[in-house]
Enzyme design. Structure first.
Site, short mmCIF file in Angstrom:
data_model
loop_
_atom_site.label_atom_id
_atom_site.label_comp_id
_atom_site.label_asym_id
_atom_site.label_seq_id
_atom_site.Cartn_x
_atom_site.Cartn_y
_atom_site.Cartn_z
N PHE A 129 0.86 -1.19 0.00
CA PHE A 129 0.00 0.00 0.00
C PHE A 129 0.89 1.23 0.00
O PHE A 129 1.75 1.38 0.87
CB PHE A 129 -0.93 0.06 1.21
CG PHE A 129 -1.84 1.26 1.17
CD1 PHE A 129 -3.02 1.25 0.43
CD2 PHE A 129 -1.50 2.43 1.84
CE1 PHE A 129 -3.84 2.37 0.34
CE2 PHE A 129 -2.33 3.56 1.76
CZ PHE A 129 -3.50 3.53 1.03
N ASP A 215 9.23 2.67 1.86
CA ASP A 215 8.04 3.41 2.28
C ASP A 215 7.86 3.17 3.78
O ASP A 215 7.35 2.13 4.20
CB ASP A 215 6.82 2.94 1.50
CG ASP A 215 5.54 3.67 1.90
OD1 ASP A 215 5.55 4.37 2.94
OD2 ASP A 215 4.52 3.53 1.18
N LYS A 244 2.71 9.70 8.28
CA LYS A 244 1.82 9.46 9.44
C LYS A 244 2.33 9.97 10.79
O LYS A 244 1.84 10.95 11.31
CB LYS A 244 1.50 7.97 9.52
CG LYS A 244 0.62 7.50 8.36
CD LYS A 244 0.05 6.13 8.60
CE LYS A 244 -1.07 5.79 7.63
NZ LYS A 244 -0.68 5.14 6.39
#
Ligand SMILES: *Cc1c(COP(=O)(O)O)cnc(C)c1O
Length: 397
Positions: A129, A215, A244
């Site tokens: 993702f 990532d 995040k």
């Protein structure tokens, strides 16, 4: 509560929270919940952390936004701190994980073009993702997320996750410029690759002159007990995306570069109006300073070990529990069946969790989680899992 004017891109739960403190949230009816999701790995310092609140208040009273047409000392200081923590060279700031990955994808393509590849490709993984913008969506694995949005940008080659051999087989291809990989897959179900996987990928990248791009939007900023999850494998990537947890709730994304990727972007080649503005940079600085001052790398590792050990003991011999895994406070409990309904049962028991990839209960609590709160989390969660697995399964579900 009325949400008729919101585009329903989320199937929202019927609850709204008015405030929080540490790992706890209160809903608008005054009920208290233990937050084991942390806004999906965002609330690094928990809710209403005094250092973050003070930093934001002070910064908002001075200046919130300036253009990147000027120097921004807070942004420079945050870049220094990130580069020191990562052993990397420079940072581009955006506002989200998807944007950080867009920057990474553009870097990979520049690198490819510099090598004389006309249509450079990036190796990506099953289960990955990377975001919802078009290029980050094309890099994402889930076909359902892409459906209806074709044509997808191309230039991605997908291989199985945690399979070095599958990447080696691509060595003969002359169009590859980079690998993009999550050190631990988050949305993919908290999938932890074998130790050495990232190191072997990094070696292939060195040999082939591909960019090694990690990532760390979910796994970074202390989540796994190190500043960055790839540090468990003792590598230094060429490119790392962050978002995040970096702002502790204030939107900020970062694309960190080193070595071969250091000099690819120059003036005019990429940009962002808001990226790294004084407010979000002050938030990032407060988060990183507090992680250091409060010993939160150590705490994430210790609470993670406590939870993994505790859950494995409490759920030992529980048929239907397929695996309990993770690193630090990025944890997954995989069941042998879809378990989305556990999210609601947990909420009713005063615990906020979520389920990734249909059957993996995902825990991403704030890094300030205490010993007693970790125990409380397990006391609430374990009986729910046991009850759920003991229930006769509904036909067709
Ligand atoms: C959440 C996430 C993203 C996307 O971040 P956004 O801020 O929602 O754009 C990208 N990569 C990973 C690994 C993520 O977990």
């Amino acid at each position: 509560m009325e949400q008729g004017h919101l585009i329903p891109t989320y199937a929202r739960q019927p609850v709204a929270f008015s405030h929080g403190e540490g790992c706890w949230l209160w809903d608008t009816a005054g009920r208290r919940y233990l937050d084991a999701l942390g806004g999906i790995a965002v609330n690094t310092l928990g809710h209403a952390h005094p250092a973050l609140t003070a930093a934001l208040t002070a910064q908002a009273g001075r200046v919130i936004h300036l253009s990147n047409l000027y120097r921004i000392p807070e942004q420079e200081a945050l870049a220094d701190k990130l580069c020191a923590a990562a052993g990397m060279d420079a940072v581009f700031f955006g506002n989200s994980g998807a944007e950080a990955n867009e920057a990474a994808i553009k870097l990979a393509r520049l690198h490819g073009h510099h090598k004389g590849i006309d249509l450079p490709a990036i190796v990506v993984m099953d289960g990955a993702f990377h975001g919802r913008t078009l290029a980050s969506l094309a890099a994402t694995a889930n076909p359902k997320a892409k459906q209806g949005f074709e044509p997808m940008p191309d230039g991605f080659v997908r291989v199985p996750f945690n399979d070095v051999g599958a990447v080696r087989q691509l060595a003969e291809r002359t169009d590859i410029a980079a690998i993009l990989v999550e050190p631990i897959q988050g949305e993919g179900g908290v999938r932890v690759p074998d130790p050495g996987y990232l190191r072997q990928l990094a070696e292939i990248c060195d040999r082939q002159d591909w960019l090694m791009m990690v990532d760390e939007v979910q796994s970074g900023i202390g989540r796994t007990g190190r500043w960055f999850a790839h540090q468990h494998d003792d590598i230094r990537p060429d490119v790392m995306s962050l978002a995040k947890g970096l702002g502790g709730g204030v939107p900020i994304g970062a694309c960190v570069v080193a070595g071969r990727a250091r000099s690819l972007f120059g003036p005019g080649s990429h940009g962002s109006t808001f990226g790294g503005n004084p407010l979000s940079s002050a938030a990032g600085l407060a988060v990183m300073d507090s992680i250091e001052a409060d010993g939160l790398l150590h705490n994430a590792a210790a609470r993670g070990a406590q939870l993994i050990d505790g859950l494995r003991t409490a759920l030992a011999g529980c048929e239907g529990v397929a695996d309990i895994r993770g690193a630090g406070l990025m944890l997954g409990i995989e069941l042998d069946r879809p378990c989305g309904e556990l999210v609601h049962a947990a909420r009713e028991a005063g615990l906020l969790i979520n389920v990734a990839a249909e059957r993996t209960i995902r825990l991403l609590p704030p890094l300030v989680l205490s010993d007693a709160e970790a125990a409380d989390l397990m006391d609430r969660l374990v009986p729910l899992i046991q009850d759920f697995l003991n229930k006769p399964s509904k036909p067709g579900s």
